[in-house]
Design an enzyme around this catalytic site. Sequence first.
Site, PDB file in Angstrom:
ATOM      1  N   LYS A   1       0.804  -1.221   0.000  1.00  0.00           N
ATOM      2  CA  LYS A   1       0.000   0.000   0.000  1.00  0.00           C
ATOM      3  C   LYS A   1       0.841   1.278   0.000  1.00  0.00           C
ATOM      4  O   LYS A   1       0.368   2.328  -0.467  1.00  0.00           O
ATOM      5  CB  LYS A   1      -0.944   0.011   1.196  1.00  0.00           C
ATOM      6  CG  LYS A   1      -2.085  -0.990   1.116  1.00  0.00           C
ATOM      7  CD  LYS A   1      -3.147  -0.553   0.127  1.00  0.00           C
ATOM      8  CE  LYS A   1      -4.393  -1.409   0.223  1.00  0.00           C
ATOM      9  NZ  LYS A   1      -5.454  -0.970  -0.690  1.00  0.00           N
TER      10      LYS A   1
ATOM     11  N   SER B   1      -8.953  -0.353   6.427  1.00  0.00           N
ATOM     12  CA  SER B   1      -8.968  -1.320   7.519  1.00  0.00           C
ATOM     13  C   SER B   1      -7.591  -1.483   8.144  1.00  0.00           C
ATOM     14  O   SER B   1      -7.457  -2.119   9.183  1.00  0.00           O
ATOM     15  CB  SER B   1      -9.453  -2.685   7.018  1.00  0.00           C
ATOM     16  OG  SER B   1      -8.522  -3.242   6.118  1.00  0.00           O
TER      17      SER B   1
ATOM     18  N   GLU C   1      -9.757 -13.700  -4.442  1.00  0.00           N
ATOM     19  CA  GLU C   1     -10.593 -13.170  -3.373  1.00  0.00           C
ATOM     20  C   GLU C   1     -10.909 -14.274  -2.362  1.00  0.00           C
ATOM     21  O   GLU C   1     -10.920 -15.460  -2.706  1.00  0.00           O
ATOM     22  CB  GLU C   1     -11.930 -12.673  -3.928  1.00  0.00           C
ATOM     23  CG  GLU C   1     -11.839 -11.452  -4.815  1.00  0.00           C
ATOM     24  CD  GLU C   1     -13.216 -10.988  -5.259  1.00  0.00           C
ATOM     25  OE1 GLU C   1     -13.600  -9.868  -4.873  1.00  0.00           O
ATOM     26  OE2 GLU C   1     -13.888 -11.742  -5.989  1.00  0.00           O
TER      27      GLU C   1
ATOM     28  N   GLY D   1     -16.034 -13.067   0.232  1.00  0.00           N
ATOM     29  CA  GLY D   1     -16.089 -11.727  -0.359  1.00  0.00           C
ATOM     30  C   GLY D   1     -15.771 -11.747  -1.832  1.00  0.00           C
ATOM     31  O   GLY D   1     -14.744 -11.238  -2.270  1.00  0.00           O
TER      32      GLY D   1
ATOM     33  N   ASP E   1     -17.025 -10.214  -4.447  1.00  0.00           N
ATOM     34  CA  ASP E   1     -17.691  -9.135  -5.179  1.00  0.00           C
ATOM     35  C   ASP E   1     -17.067  -8.882  -6.544  1.00  0.00           C
ATOM     36  O   ASP E   1     -17.775  -8.614  -7.523  1.00  0.00           O
ATOM     37  CB  ASP E   1     -17.682  -7.840  -4.357  1.00  0.00           C
ATOM     38  CG  ASP E   1     -16.296  -7.447  -3.900  1.00  0.00           C
ATOM     39  OD1 ASP E   1     -15.734  -8.149  -3.037  1.00  0.00           O
ATOM     40  OD2 ASP E   1     -15.765  -6.430  -4.392  1.00  0.00           O
TER      41      ASP E   1
ATOM     42  N   SER F   1       1.114  -9.845  -0.662  1.00  0.00           N
ATOM     43  CA  SER F   1       0.874  -8.400  -0.599  1.00  0.00           C
ATOM     44  C   SER F   1       1.129  -7.746   0.749  1.00  0.00           C
ATOM     45  O   SER F   1       1.226  -6.519   0.814  1.00  0.00           O
ATOM     46  CB  SER F   1      -0.561  -8.102  -1.054  1.00  0.00           C
ATOM     47  OG  SER F   1      -1.492  -8.788  -0.240  1.00  0.00           O
TER      48      SER F   1
END
Length: 322
Positions: free
Chosen positions: A56, A81, A207, A211, A213, A307
């Site tokens: 990130k 989060s 995923e 979750g 989506d 990650s």
Amino acid sequence: MTAAPPVAFSDVQDAAARLDGIAHRTPVLTSRTLDALVGAEVYVKCENFQRVGAFKFRGAYNAASRLPAGQLARGIAAYSSGNHAQAVALAARELGTTAVVLMPEDAPRAKREATAGYGAEIVTYDRYTQDRTALGEALAEERGLALIPPYDHPHVIAGQGTAALELLEESGALDALVVPVGGGGLVAGSATAAKALHPGIRVVGVEPEAGDDTKRSLDRDERVTVPVPRTIADGQALPTPGEITFAVNRRLVDAIALVGDDEIVAAMRFAFERLKIVLEPSGATALAALMAGRLEHRPRRVGVIASGGNVDARRFAELIGR
């Protein structure tokens, strides 16, 4: 005429130049044991060794460093989060400004403490009953701050894509690249870089089963909203993909694989015992998909982005000790 993509390979290259000497160029690990286990030549990009312990920082710094001086001086806002929260907090500190971060009440303690440790002010909310995007936008407007979202921003996406750029520079051409998917920024940036360098590469997002989506959205070719997922992969507990990330991923991502919590834990344990690295649940999902045989096509040479590694010792021991 075809509309220009929101993020181009040149944007990823520009981000790489901006991050040079600021972000870590994280290691790429190989393992004969892993290769034998999955029947492929595997290259693991270890973003758990990135600053703040996750990929990130790449996107947060790339976006924050491009703000006009006056806006930067007023400060930055974000919602996250945990890993993006830490990344924005550190980017703000590096750039000599302040950060206010909206975090869910149940965010992992280690991530809250690290975010505060980098100097950010933390405001909490209930992720299951409140809309963090609306809250974050209202907070930024009220205080006159520049809002840097965790994934749905071209500069954030371009910054995240530098992880795949580095991986491919080291590994050479790959048959597949496997990437965790939350809001879709990492896979969007990674796919942008990977497809530009090697058009035939297959990009697979991963995923948690709870979750899915992005998978549902790509299957229907429109953004789908699911209930806020309850999964150990807290960084991927999102109800819908971003608008910009979905626009990129519907063009460039070839497939989405799903993994269960037990498969994530197995990958975390393997990474610790055999690769000698610590991965948080969200950071281990791409490795989990490969190990569990969740890829539809069997690649000969495959890259995996690990990650992040932000999990406290007690939680890590609890999970891998199952």
